[in-house]
Design a protein around this motif. Sequence first.
Motif, PDB file in Angstrom:
ATOM      1  N   SER A   1      -7.507   0.198  -4.454  1.00  0.00           N
ATOM      2  CA  SER A   1      -7.162  -0.636  -4.284  1.00  0.00           C
ATOM      3  C   SER A   1      -7.784  -2.499  -5.427  1.00  0.00           C
ATOM      4  O   SER A   1      -7.591  -1.906  -6.745  1.00  0.00           O
ATOM      5  CB  SER A   1      -8.389  -1.127  -2.376  1.00  0.00           C
ATOM      6  OG  SER A   1      -8.153  -2.260  -2.152  1.00  0.00           O
TER       7      SER A   1
ATOM      8  N   GLY B   1      -9.517  -5.037  -0.721  1.00  0.00           N
ATOM      9  CA  GLY B   1      -9.785  -3.810  -0.471  1.00  0.00           C
ATOM     10  C   GLY B   1     -11.007  -3.543  -0.233  1.00  0.00           C
ATOM     11  O   GLY B   1     -11.234  -1.913   0.578  1.00  0.00           O
TER      12      GLY B   1
ATOM     13  N   SER C   1       0.869  -1.469   0.319  1.00  0.00           N
ATOM     14  CA  SER C   1      -0.331  -0.055  -0.101  1.00  0.00           C
ATOM     15  C   SER C   1       0.907   1.214  -0.051  1.00  0.00           C
ATOM     16  O   SER C   1       0.617   2.054  -0.469  1.00  0.00           O
ATOM     17  CB  SER C   1      -0.806   0.038   1.644  1.00  0.00           C
ATOM     18  OG  SER C   1      -1.617  -1.448   0.933  1.00  0.00           O
TER      19      SER C   1
END
Length: 373
Positions: A309, A292, A112
């Motif tokens: 995501s 996500g 991330s």
Amino acid sequence: MSLFIKDAVGRLEDLIPLNLQEEWDNSGYQIKLAEVPLSGIVTSLDLTDKSVNLTVSKGFNLILIHHPLFFHPVSSLNLDSNDGKLVGLLIENKICVYAMHTNFDSSPYSMSRYILNKLKAQEISPLIPHKRKLYKLSVFIPKGYVNVVRNILFKYGNPKIGNYENCSFETKGKGSFKPLEGSNPFIGEPQKTAFTDESKLEILIEEKFIKKAIAEMKAVHPYEEAAFDLYPLYDFGGNTTEGIGAVGNFESKIGFGGLLDKIQELFSPIFINYCGNLNKKIKKVAAVSGSGFSFIDSAVKSGCDVLISSELTHSKAIKANKSGICLIEMSHFDTEKYFTAITKNILTKEFNVPVIENTYENNPFFKYKGGKL
């Protein structure tokens, strides 16, 4: 002097502690072979035929993966199954497998953060900081066994205090006990009160690891009945670099359409799905590698203009449209394929052993472009 697998793994656990993983996860050893010199490492997103065959061909004996091979206890293993054949080949060639999953996702090395760094976002911090409900565990240990117990608790407990880890406190004293009939005392004799030199070892433990930490402590403690106390604590805050996902800000606002172009240019995903107004100006951005959909609400609450995501789901996308946040969805693989490069970089800096990325893994999905297959 040879570097043993256990020492390399120990250093990795210093950098990316197991106590960062989610309670349901199974990061750590999948197949353990610790007491041998480390010959080389293959980094791979998953444990597959390709990653195992690459390791065998190079004569290496450690595979570092992201997704654990085992998520649940295994009652039996069919060596004729796909997983069974892999395990058999690993055992035959004496290859150790170690997974860094959600603990890696919550670390400063996460994919991330990598995504936001590539996009040149600034002021990057976790989307959901690692929250801890802490307890203090005090264990009473006879002379000569304190470090054995301390080391096991460092592995299964040991939350950081700010930028410090491996924190404990030891006080010495005199313990007394009278073994009753039917006991098997490590020190003393049945029906006689014994007095012995002991240490009281204190260490912080996160709530989700208490059961495991106590079980492991009892396994190495020499006493038949290990004496310990457990106290709930108030946590005044921990290391703000740890947590799931990442959030940051662009130096200046960028159009949502322009951000999509950047995503395509930088990451070459197999597809990009999006929700939102292409003309919207984006300042605050969040990224969550892997699935996500459960983090959209957190991104909204954090004031993010967009979430990047995968596996965001239909119903969540509808809610996102109503809330005003933009979504960028790539495949699961395309948000996590950087694990091998990130971990190779860590390993080559830490250890003087050969490290190879498994670059033979591909997205399990293909994009259908029409026409004949």
